[in-house]
Design a protein around this motif. Sequence first.
Motif, PDB file in Angstrom:
ATOM      1  N   ARG A  81       0.833  -1.213   0.000  1.00 15.49           N
ATOM      2  CA  ARG A  81       0.000   0.000   0.000  1.00 15.49           C
ATOM      3  C   ARG A  81       0.867   1.263   0.000  1.00 15.49           C
ATOM      4  N   THR A  82       2.087   1.182   0.498  1.00 15.07           N
ATOM      5  CA  THR A  82       2.936   2.376   0.517  1.00 15.07           C
ATOM      6  C   THR A  82       3.239   2.864  -0.895  1.00 15.07           C
ATOM      7  N   GLY A  83       3.335   1.948  -1.831  1.00 20.08           N
ATOM      8  CA  GLY A  83       3.547   2.349  -3.216  1.00 20.08           C
ATOM      9  C   GLY A  83       2.329   3.068  -3.775  1.00 20.08           C
ATOM     10  N   ASP A  84       1.143   2.590  -3.426  1.00 16.28           N
ATOM     11  CA  ASP A  84      -0.080   3.261  -3.861  1.00 16.28           C
ATOM     12  C   ASP A  84      -0.142   4.678  -3.289  1.00 16.28           C
ATOM     13  N   ILE A  85       0.257   4.807  -2.018  1.00 15.30           N
ATOM     14  CA  ILE A  85       0.234   6.124  -1.388  1.00 15.30           C
ATOM     15  C   ILE A  85       1.219   7.057  -2.071  1.00 15.30           C
ATOM     16  N   LEU A  86       2.428   6.558  -2.351  1.00 15.37           N
ATOM     17  CA  LEU A  86       3.400   7.398  -3.040  1.00 15.37           C
ATOM     18  C   LEU A  86       2.858   7.865  -4.388  1.00 15.37           C
ATOM     19  N   ALA A  87       2.285   6.957  -5.153  1.00  8.10           N
ATOM     20  CA  ALA A  87       1.785   7.314  -6.474  1.00  8.10           C
ATOM     21  C   ALA A  87       0.698   8.376  -6.400  1.00  8.10           C
ATOM     22  N   THR A  88      -0.202   8.258  -5.432  1.00  5.31           N
ATOM     23  CA  THR A  88      -1.309   9.208  -5.382  1.00  5.31           C
ATOM     24  C   THR A  88      -0.904  10.530  -4.746  1.00  5.31           C
ATOM     25  N   VAL A  89       0.032  10.520  -3.775  1.00  5.40           N
ATOM     26  CA  VAL A  89       0.508  11.775  -3.201  1.00  5.40           C
ATOM     27  C   VAL A  89       1.363  12.530  -4.218  1.00  5.40           C
ATOM     28  N   ALA A  90       2.162  11.802  -4.998  1.00  4.27           N
ATOM     29  CA  ALA A  90       2.953  12.442  -6.051  1.00  4.27           C
ATOM     30  C   ALA A  90       2.050  13.024  -7.125  1.00  4.27           C
ATOM     31  N   GLY A  91       0.949  12.337  -7.423  1.00  5.98           N
ATOM     32  CA  GLY A  91      -0.041  12.859  -8.352  1.00  5.98           C
ATOM     33  C   GLY A  91       0.324  12.676  -9.806  1.00  5.98           C
ATOM     34  N   ALA A  92      -0.564  13.127 -10.663  1.00  6.84           N
ATOM     35  CA  ALA A  92      -0.395  12.964 -12.101  1.00  6.84           C
ATOM     36  C   ALA A  92       0.789  13.757 -12.638  1.00  6.84           C
ATOM     37  N   ARG A  93       1.241  14.750 -11.898  1.00  5.85           N
ATOM     38  CA  ARG A  93       2.358  15.567 -12.366  1.00  5.85           C
ATOM     39  C   ARG A  93       3.723  14.991 -12.000  1.00  5.85           C
ATOM     40  N   CYS A  94       3.749  13.843 -11.367  1.00  2.84           N
ATOM     41  CA  CYS A  94       5.026  13.206 -11.041  1.00  2.84           C
ATOM     42  C   CYS A  94       5.804  12.974 -12.336  1.00  2.84           C
ATOM     43  N   PRO A  95       7.075  13.382 -12.400  1.00  2.00           N
ATOM     44  CA  PRO A  95       7.821  13.321 -13.667  1.00  2.00           C
ATOM     45  C   PRO A  95       8.219  11.929 -14.112  1.00  2.00           C
ATOM     46  N   SER A 235     -23.350  -6.376   7.674  1.00  2.88           N
ATOM     47  CA  SER A 235     -23.564  -5.880   6.317  1.00  2.88           C
ATOM     48  C   SER A 235     -22.465  -6.384   5.397  1.00  2.88           C
ATOM     49  N   VAL A 236     -22.649  -6.144   4.111  1.00  6.68           N
ATOM     50  CA  VAL A 236     -21.579  -6.325   3.128  1.00  6.68           C
ATOM     51  C   VAL A 236     -21.167  -4.916   2.694  1.00  6.68           C
ATOM     52  N   PRO A 237     -20.026  -4.427   3.148  1.00  4.60           N
ATOM     53  CA  PRO A 237     -19.655  -3.043   2.841  1.00  4.60           C
ATOM     54  C   PRO A 237     -19.182  -2.875   1.393  1.00  4.60           C
ATOM     55  N   ILE A 238     -19.648  -1.799   0.773  1.00 11.48           N
ATOM     56  CA  ILE A 238     -19.109  -1.333  -0.506  1.00 11.48           C
ATOM     57  C   ILE A 238     -18.455   0.001  -0.219  1.00 11.48           C
ATOM     58  N   ILE A 239     -17.160   0.095  -0.471  1.00 13.81           N
ATOM     59  CA  ILE A 239     -16.396   1.280  -0.084  1.00 13.81           C
ATOM     60  C   ILE A 239     -15.854   1.931  -1.348  1.00 13.81           C
ATOM     61  N   TRP A 240     -16.309   3.141  -1.628  1.00 16.72           N
ATOM     62  CA  TRP A 240     -15.881   3.834  -2.828  1.00 16.72           C
ATOM     63  C   TRP A 240     -15.260   5.173  -2.465  1.00 16.72           C
ATOM     64  N   GLY A 241     -14.168   5.491  -3.142  1.00 19.85           N
ATOM     65  CA  GLY A 241     -13.488   6.756  -2.935  1.00 19.85           C
ATOM     66  C   GLY A 241     -13.763   7.721  -4.070  1.00 19.85           C
ATOM     67  N   SER A 242     -13.874   9.010  -3.743  1.00 20.42           N
ATOM     68  CA  SER A 242     -14.239  10.014  -4.742  1.00 20.42           C
ATOM     69  C   SER A 242     -13.033  10.619  -5.444  1.00 20.42           C
ATOM     70  N   SER A 243     -11.822  10.182  -5.119  1.00 19.64           N
ATOM     71  CA  SER A 243     -10.605  10.660  -5.777  1.00 19.64           C
ATOM     72  C   SER A 243      -9.589   9.533  -5.699  1.00 19.64           C
ATOM     73  N   SER A 244      -8.452   9.692  -6.373  1.00 14.93           N
ATOM     74  CA  SER A 244      -7.435   8.647  -6.272  1.00 14.93           C
ATOM     75  C   SER A 244      -6.949   8.510  -4.840  1.00 14.93           C
ATOM     76  N   LEU A 245      -6.865   9.628  -4.120  1.00 13.96           N
ATOM     77  CA  LEU A 245      -6.452   9.606  -2.717  1.00 13.96           C
ATOM     78  C   LEU A 245      -7.471   8.831  -1.871  1.00 13.96           C
ATOM     79  N   ALA A 246      -8.749   9.139  -2.069  1.00  9.61           N
ATOM     80  CA  ALA A 246      -9.805   8.460  -1.314  1.00  9.61           C
ATOM     81  C   ALA A 246      -9.908   6.990  -1.699  1.00  9.61           C
ATOM     82  N   THR A 247      -9.555   6.657  -2.946  1.00  9.80           N
ATOM     83  CA  THR A 247      -9.601   5.259  -3.369  1.00  9.80           C
ATOM     84  C   THR A 247      -8.528   4.442  -2.669  1.00  9.80           C
ATOM     85  N   VAL A 248      -7.339   5.024  -2.465  1.00  7.60           N
ATOM     86  CA  VAL A 248      -6.308   4.337  -1.683  1.00  7.60           C
ATOM     87  C   VAL A 248      -6.834   4.064  -0.274  1.00  7.60           C
TER      88      VAL A 248
END
Length: 402
Positions: A81-95, A235-248
């Motif tokens: 998950r740390t890789g996912d966090i890095l990718a989303t914190v760096a964002g689409a502008r990561c070079p 319940s059966v949870p369905i968890i959806w995020g509204s941004s790439s950050l929230a999806t992580v």
Amino acid sequence: MTGPFNGEAGVRGHRHLDLELIDDASALTDADPGGMLRATASAGAQVRESAALAAEANLEAIADEGRPRAVVVAGVGTAGRTGDILATVAGARCPVPVLSHRSAGIPGWVGVGDVVLAVSASGRSPEALAAAEAAARRGARLVAIGAPDSDLELLADRARAPFIPVPRRAPARASLWALTVPVLLAARTLGLVKVNEADLAETAARLDLDADRCRPSLESFVNPAKSLALDLGNSVPIIWGSSSLATVAARRFADTLSSNARYPAVAGSLGEANRGRVGLLDGVYGGLAEAARDIFADPDEGAADPTRLRLVLLRDGGLSDESDDQGEPLALEERRADAVQALAERRGVRVSVVTAEGGSPLERLASLVAVPDFASIYLGLAHGLDPMAVPAVSEMKELSNR
């Protein structure tokens, strides 16, 4: 956060939970002998500790050869998950591309122009060890992150690569922030992500604040984590995020629900929901079940309430590098969140909402992770489960290592 836990109706809706235990601080402590609640409350301290440990490592050595062609974060489970966090914190502008790699070794294209971050809470993960060995063999720059005095540290020492020691906490899922901060700071050294000391301090403070709001001594009507746990009961949870950050954060919540509460969960982005998964709301656990329910039936008689869907929306309305100056992509996701919530409510599917707070992407992520982390623990405890001990995980390791 909103959720329909109100008085007697809420109690009847969660009859399989031990409602007395969830509001009894002493009983919660007894039910959590491994101290999972305490370990989770250390998240803010983990940020500060890991930042200090990373500062002591010789990370500047990896920047001497300039910007890499790509960064591979190798690890499984929480380390992955740390890789996912890095990718989303760096964002689409990561070079450069950032790849989370969750299998043994590293991709065949990785070579001298790339950086590999091998991450393992125990320092013994076969996937992280294989990645570190392959990176050293191919001449890629390597940074290793994990438990001190471990196999991973020995590999890093042999490769003359920086090693950031992360004090061992069991289980690894209690070490998310201890592992994440070194990954971010290594990427910052390479000029790939903007995370400054103020961001780290604010993130740590946010985690401290949420740990206080979610502490065992606070009753469910003022404790957002206990309230969310009660919302999710049976319940059966369905968890959806509204941004790439929230999806992580959504996928992290599914991880902790599986481990701490043994609950299955569907997790992903609202974009995925928009492409077909929203049909779950009409299924046998959603609107179809609601249509078949006898609204005149006495809830105190007969069988227990059927298992139903529970929609959890993680909403992040803040601007980030994934949006343009006007925030249009994120505005679209927020409109989708409104639409999905309306669809669920029309079908009688109950909705819980966790909203991001804070300025930096890292602090907003922390605000979306903290309360769900605690909620998964309270949910497991209320079902009589020890969140620290997951027998199936131990058995799986034994069987796969034969």
